[in-house]
Design a protein around this motif. Structure first.
Motif, mmCIF file in Angstrom:
data_model
loop_
_atom_site.group_PDB
_atom_site.id
_atom_site.type_symbol
_atom_site.label_atom_id
_atom_site.label_comp_id
_atom_site.label_asym_id
_atom_site.label_seq_id
_atom_site.Cartn_x
_atom_site.Cartn_y
_atom_site.Cartn_z
ATOM 1 N N HIS A 107 0.826 -1.204 0.000
ATOM 2 C CA HIS A 107 0.000 0.000 0.000
ATOM 3 C C HIS A 107 0.866 1.263 0.000
ATOM 4 O O HIS A 107 0.629 2.188 -0.776
ATOM 5 C CB HIS A 107 -0.934 -0.001 1.215
ATOM 6 N N ARG A 166 2.602 12.436 0.492
ATOM 7 C CA ARG A 166 1.829 12.193 -0.723
ATOM 8 C C ARG A 166 1.865 13.340 -1.641
ATOM 9 O O ARG A 166 1.781 14.356 -1.796
ATOM 10 C CB ARG A 166 0.386 11.886 -0.393
ATOM 11 N N ARG A 184 2.843 1.496 -3.382
ATOM 12 C CA ARG A 184 1.921 1.754 -4.490
ATOM 13 C C ARG A 184 1.458 3.214 -4.515
ATOM 14 O O ARG A 184 1.260 3.797 -5.574
ATOM 15 C CB ARG A 184 0.713 0.827 -4.371
ATOM 16 N N ASN A 185 1.295 3.805 -3.338
ATOM 17 C CA ASN A 185 0.842 5.190 -3.238
ATOM 18 C C ASN A 185 2.001 6.164 -3.050
ATOM 19 O O ASN A 185 1.776 7.319 -2.684
ATOM 20 C CB ASN A 185 -0.170 5.316 -2.094
ATOM 21 N N ASN A 186 3.227 5.682 -3.301
ATOM 22 C CA ASN A 186 4.419 6.529 -3.272
ATOM 23 C C ASN A 186 4.543 7.281 -1.941
ATOM 24 O O ASN A 186 4.774 8.482 -1.917
ATOM 25 C CB ASN A 186 4.408 7.496 -4.463
ATOM 26 N N MET A 187 4.383 6.550 -0.833
ATOM 27 C CA MET A 187 4.375 7.176 0.484
ATOM 28 C C MET A 187 5.627 6.890 1.297
ATOM 29 O O MET A 187 5.699 7.257 2.460
ATOM 30 C CB MET A 187 3.138 6.728 1.251
ATOM 31 N N THR A 236 -2.892 7.342 6.090
ATOM 32 C CA THR A 236 -2.450 6.897 4.767
ATOM 33 C C THR A 236 -3.583 6.242 3.985
ATOM 34 O O THR A 236 -3.371 5.797 2.868
ATOM 35 C CB THR A 236 -1.291 5.891 4.867
ATOM 36 N N HIS A 237 -4.750 6.184 4.589
ATOM 37 C CA HIS A 237 -5.907 5.554 3.955
ATOM 38 C C HIS A 237 -5.617 4.101 3.594
ATOM 39 O O HIS A 237 -5.999 3.618 2.538
ATOM 40 C CB HIS A 237 -6.380 6.349 2.733
ATOM 41 N N CYS A 238 -4.925 3.444 4.509
ATOM 42 C CA CYS A 238 -4.618 2.026 4.367
ATOM 43 C C CYS A 238 -5.946 1.264 4.288
ATOM 44 O O CYS A 238 -6.924 1.672 4.924
ATOM 45 C CB CYS A 238 -3.814 1.584 5.584
#
Length: 146
Positions: free
Chosen positions: A16, A146, A19-22, A83-85
């Motif tokens: 996660h 983000r 994928r979200n470049n965090m 992070t909206h995991c």
């Protein structure tokens, strides 16, 4: 069974975050294709480039004693939420971080105590919340967001 679940949780969280470049480009621990050698090569490249262009170079290496023993579980849980995991992974991490007790035999009988800080020990992927702790550290200190 718990080790398998923990490994799956850690892999899913990393997926996660990547994928979200965090994750910071400077984070090498617990990332595929990033090793101590890769980190050292990156450091040496930066030093060489700075010296070539007559810039000052300062390298600081720190090992914070007791870092994982003193991490606040609420900060990890808050970061995972921010992070909206995926909810199923967030719930599992929250359960792992918050539903912990220390059970001790004392002269007066068995004593129970809620454990609210520190990473669970004896895990198959280092500290299970080590990745999220490192990521929380990077983000809270002005690194990549983000």
């Amino acid at each position: 069974m718990a080790k398998v679940l923990e490994k799956l949780m850690t892999q899913r969280l990393l997926y996660h975050l990547e994928r979200n470049n965090m994750l910071s480009d400077n984070q090498y621990g617990f990332r595929a294709g990033r090793f101590v050698e890769t980190a050292l090569d990156s450091l040496l490249t930066q030093i060489t480039e700075s010296k070539r262009t007559f810039k000052h170079v300062l390298a600081l290496s720190m090992d914070i004693k007791g870092a994982f023993d003193n991490v606040q579980c609420d900060s990890i849980a808050r970061y995972i939420s921010e992070t909206h995991c995926p909810k199923n992974i967030a719930r599992l991490f929250n359960s792992l971080l918050h539903n912990r007790q220390v059970i001790m035999n004392t002269n007066e009988g068995i004593a129970y105590r809620q454990q609210k800080q520190g990473c669970p020990q004896g895990t198959c992927s280092g500290s299970p919340s080590e990745t999220s702790w490192q990521t929380t550290y990077f983000l809270s200190n002005g690194h990549k967001t983000r």
